[in-house]
Design a protein around this motif. Structure first.
Motif, short mmCIF file in Angstrom:
data_model
loop_
_atom_site.label_atom_id
_atom_site.label_comp_id
_atom_site.label_asym_id
_atom_site.label_seq_id
_atom_site.Cartn_x
_atom_site.Cartn_y
_atom_site.Cartn_z
N MET A 1 -2.56 -1.38 8.41
CA MET A 1 -1.12 -1.57 8.62
C MET A 1 -0.72 -3.03 8.45
O MET A 1 0.33 -3.35 7.90
CB MET A 1 -0.72 -1.06 10.01
CG MET A 1 0.76 -1.18 10.32
SD MET A 1 1.78 -0.28 9.12
CE MET A 1 1.37 1.41 9.57
N VAL A 2 -1.59 -3.94 8.94
CA VAL A 2 -1.30 -5.37 8.78
C VAL A 2 -1.25 -5.75 7.31
O VAL A 2 -0.36 -6.49 6.86
CB VAL A 2 -2.35 -6.21 9.53
CG1 VAL A 2 -2.13 -7.70 9.27
CG2 VAL A 2 -2.30 -5.92 11.02
N ALA A 3 -2.20 -5.23 6.53
CA ALA A 3 -2.23 -5.55 5.11
C ALA A 3 -1.00 -5.01 4.40
O ALA A 3 -0.40 -5.70 3.56
CB ALA A 3 -3.51 -4.99 4.47
N LEU A 4 -0.60 -3.77 4.72
CA LEU A 4 0.58 -3.18 4.08
C LEU A 4 1.83 -3.97 4.43
O LEU A 4 2.65 -4.28 3.55
CB LEU A 4 0.72 -1.72 4.50
CG LEU A 4 1.99 -1.00 4.01
CD1 LEU A 4 2.06 -0.99 2.49
CD2 LEU A 4 2.04 0.42 4.56
N LEU A 5 1.99 -4.31 5.71
CA LEU A 5 3.18 -5.05 6.12
C LEU A 5 3.22 -6.43 5.48
O LEU A 5 4.26 -6.87 4.96
CB LEU A 5 3.20 -5.17 7.65
CG LEU A 5 4.42 -5.86 8.26
CD1 LEU A 5 5.70 -5.11 7.91
CD2 LEU A 5 4.26 -5.99 9.77
N GLY A 6 2.09 -7.13 5.49
CA GLY A 6 2.05 -8.44 4.87
C GLY A 6 2.30 -8.39 3.38
O GLY A 6 2.97 -9.27 2.81
N ASP A 7 1.78 -7.34 2.72
CA ASP A 7 1.98 -7.19 1.28
C ASP A 7 3.46 -6.99 0.96
O ASP A 7 4.01 -7.63 0.05
CB ASP A 7 1.16 -6.00 0.79
CG ASP A 7 0.98 -6.00 -0.72
OD1 ASP A 7 1.79 -6.64 -1.42
OD2 ASP A 7 0.04 -5.37 -1.22
N THR A 62 -4.55 -13.32 2.52
CA THR A 62 -5.88 -13.79 2.15
C THR A 62 -6.93 -13.32 3.16
O THR A 62 -8.11 -13.23 2.83
CB THR A 62 -5.92 -15.33 2.06
OG1 THR A 62 -5.59 -15.88 3.34
CG2 THR A 62 -4.95 -15.82 1.01
N PHE A 63 -6.49 -13.02 4.39
CA PHE A 63 -7.39 -12.44 5.39
C PHE A 63 -7.27 -10.92 5.44
O PHE A 63 -8.27 -10.21 5.52
CB PHE A 63 -7.07 -13.01 6.78
CG PHE A 63 -7.23 -14.49 6.88
CD1 PHE A 63 -8.47 -15.04 7.14
CD2 PHE A 63 -6.15 -15.34 6.71
CE1 PHE A 63 -8.64 -16.42 7.24
CE2 PHE A 63 -6.30 -16.72 6.81
CZ PHE A 63 -7.54 -17.26 7.08
N ALA A 64 -6.01 -10.42 5.42
CA ALA A 64 -5.79 -9.00 5.62
C ALA A 64 -6.26 -8.16 4.45
O ALA A 64 -6.82 -7.07 4.65
CB ALA A 64 -4.30 -8.74 5.89
N ASN A 65 -6.04 -8.64 3.21
CA ASN A 65 -6.44 -7.82 2.06
C ASN A 65 -7.95 -7.67 1.94
O ASN A 65 -8.43 -6.54 1.77
CB ASN A 65 -5.86 -8.43 0.78
CG ASN A 65 -6.17 -7.61 -0.45
OD1 ASN A 65 -7.16 -7.85 -1.14
ND2 ASN A 65 -5.33 -6.62 -0.75
N PRO A 66 -8.77 -8.74 2.03
CA PRO A 66 -10.21 -8.52 2.02
C PRO A 66 -10.69 -7.64 3.17
O PRO A 66 -11.65 -6.88 3.02
CB PRO A 66 -10.78 -9.94 2.11
CG PRO A 66 -9.72 -10.81 1.58
CD PRO A 66 -8.45 -10.18 2.00
#
Length: 610
Positions: A1-7, A62-66
């Motif tokens: 969810m963090v990655a989706l929101l940040g994206d 850079t943190f959430a996607n990996p």
């Protein structure tokens, strides 16, 4: 969810930032004398704030996607001792680093930037970073991922340009209401083509990811269907706007203005839906794949023969479309010049068609397909792209055609192509990058840097890396030969003797590079070539020796063409100067001699007065 929101936040902030840059560069009024206008202070503040949000979201990604790719908690990626190793473990992590750097540069530009050209270069950097994020995602996995990667990359570029135009038009209208009609018309001209490219590109990407499964039979297909449905509404909005433009009353133009805002909303929802799809597991992930498909996107188990190499092979979608667009736009420019009563040299047209025609052949023949798996054919394609294609395209004088086919804008009109090109050539950074030492160093040094370092096997692992390598080589070759034999106006006009010296200076280094490949006892890109395991290639070291010979041979022909053209240009220049000198002599002396004589008389007269 963090990655989706940040994206999602990063993409929205990036779109707003690039739209503000477009408002500053493309939707700014032209001024007399091609003087760049200082950007509006409000736009610069909005730009800095929007880019700050983009930067923060990109850093988070850079943190959430990996973490999302590796399947671990986000908190585990914040360890200071392992952060860089963790980020570089995935290509998408590096892409978000590039996005962070582009956003940070735009933040600083928003604070301290003054010249309009710098904002245009910033738009290019931001668009490139956005495309980099798109092509390193899940679309680069599985069978046919080479086509999907190219298609989604072009679709992303089209959508970025479309969003920039829509946001830029709205911002321009908010800052200067009197420019409403001109802003809407400028946005309308390119909207249909960009929508078409985006729809086809994302469609190819969805086809590859669905792997033959109906979009209604999988959760992954739901946001895909939603995104394309919103895209269809975008097309309907454009058609309605065309109907509104056919009437000239003010109410129609107000409806047209609101339709641009409606386009922004539809684009936002459509891109949100397609972004959400990238965080769902597509059916393609469930299909087993071989090592060759993992790296190349297709199998390479059929041995190369002359017929297979020369005949039709697997098309390189990116270069095929680039060549088609280059040829089409050039012909369109020639038609415009002809309609205005001008005349365009046939030789330049033939050179341009020859360069891009050769590119078309390489992109659709078996040479391209086999060059991705066999080093000897790889070097044939790359050296052709690095030398032969740029020489021919440079002689086509495309920038001169742009000036001849376009018109200069009147003061108060939005800037046109002529003004943008003029400002670009006057930009300090561009002049430095195009300076002879840097152009020479890039052209010669990039070959050694790429092929004799770990960069080569790493780039060959990814289709987008291979394409990036080709793009770099063709740009480096074009910049070098434009300096030597280009008919276009260049920021650095060198004497012909210096041009000849530069051309001759690359030949020893080219020979050293070819001999280095032939004599090397280490296999270049060994890990990659052993991984794909093309059994019919045989001894990789012997194939590398052949690659060195191919490199040497393919470099001689373009160099010979450049020498002939440079000698012909030098002869014509000397002949013109000699003819002008003869005319001056017939009129009573050369201009230089007459000026020197007048200076002497003035000096003597001054002494007499003293």
């Amino acid at each position: 969810m963090v990655a989706l929101l940040g994206d999602v936040i990063a993409r929205f902030a990036g779109a707003a930032t690039l739209g503000l840059l477009a408002a500053i560069v493309v939707f700014s009024p032209s001024r007399a004398g091609d003087t760049p206008r200082r950007p509006d202070e409000r736009l610069r503040r909005w730009l800095a704030r929007s880019a700050q949000v983009w930067f923060a979201a990109s850093v988070l990604m850079t943190f959430a996607n990996p973490s999302f790719v590796e399947g671990i908690a986000v908190a585990g990626s914040f360890r200071a001792d392992a952060w860089w190793l963790f980020v570089t473990s995935t290509a998408s992590g590096l892409a978000w680093v590039a996005s962070s750097l582009a956003a940070l540069a735009i933040v600083m530009l928003g604070w301290w930037g003054r010249g309009g050209t710098s904002f245009g270069l910033a738009w290019l950097a931001g668009a490139a970073a956005t495309v980099f994020v798109a092509v390193t995602g899940g679309v680069s996995v599985g069978l046919d991922h080479d086509w999907a990667t190219d298609a989604v990359g072009l679709a992303t570029l089209a959508s970025v340009t479309l969003c920039s135009g829509a946001v830029g038009a709205l911002v321009a209208m908010a800052v200067d209401p009197d420019s409403r009609v001109a802003a809407i018309r400028r946005y309308h001209r390119s909207a249909p083509i960009l929508v078409g490219v985006g729809a086809v590109g994302y469609g190819i990407g969805a086809w590859q990811q669905l792997a033959g499964v109906s979009p209604f039979a999988t959760v992954f297909g739901l946001p895909v269907v939603g995104g394309f449905s919103l895209g269809a509404l975008l097309v309907a909005s454009w058609l309605w706007r065309q109907f509104a433009e056919r009437t000239s009353d003010a109410a129609s133009w107000r409806r047209s203005t609101s339709s641009v805002a409606r386009d922004v909303v539809l684009l936002t929802l459509s891109l949100t839906s397609l972004t959400a799809a990238t965080y769902l597991s597509p059916p393609r992930y469930l299909v087993p794949q071989s090592v060759q498909i993992n790296y190349l996107g297709y199998e390479m188990n059929v041995p190369a023969t002359l017929a297979r190499l020369a005949g039709f092979g697997r098309p390189n979608l990116l270069w095929l479309l680039l060549a088609a667009a280059a040829i089409g736009l050039y012909l369109w420019g020639v038609v415009r010049v002809t309609r205005r009563g001008g005349r365009w040299p046939l030789s330049r047209l033939l050179f341009w068609l020859g360069g891009w025609g050769l590119t078309v052949y390489l992109s659709v023949s078996g040479l391209w397909m086999y060059s991705t798996a066999v080093f000897s054919w790889h070097m044939l394609v790359h050296m052709t792209v690095n030398m032969m294609v740029p020489v021919l395209c440079v002689l086509g004088a495309p920038l001169s055609l742009v000036y001849a086919a376009s018109r200069a804008r009147l003061p108060g009109e939005f800037v046109g192509v002529q003004e943008l090109l003029g400002r670009l050539t006057q930009n300090r950074l561009v002049r430095v990058l195009l300076s002879p030492p840097l152009v020479w160093l890039n052209y010669v040094g990039s070959l050694f840097l790429v092929y004799f370092s770990p960069l080569f096997p790493w780039l060959m692992r990814y289709h987008w890396g291979h394409q990036m390598m080709l793009l770099h080589f063709v740009v480096a070759g074009y910049a070098f030969f434009a300096l030597l034999v280009g008919p276009d106006r260049h920021p650095w006009q060198l004497p012909y003797i210096v041009r000849f010296a530069l051309l001759l200076s690359i030949m020893p280094f080219h020979a050293i590079f070819a001999v280095g490949i032939m004599e090397s006892r280490t296999i270049l890109g060994e890990q990659f070539y052993r991984s794909i395991d093309v059994s019919w290639v045989g001894d990789l070291l012997h194939n590398q020796n052949i690659a060195g010979q191919v490199t040497w041979f393919t470099g001689e022909i373009p160099a010979f063409v450049a020498v002939i053209m440079l000698a012909a240009q030098w002869f014509r220049s000397d002949s013109s100067q000699a003819a002008a000198a003869d005319l001056l002599a017939d009129a009573g002396g050369s201009g230089d001699e007459l000026a020197a004589y007048n200076d002497m008389l003035a000096e003597l007269a001054g002494r007499d007065r003293g």
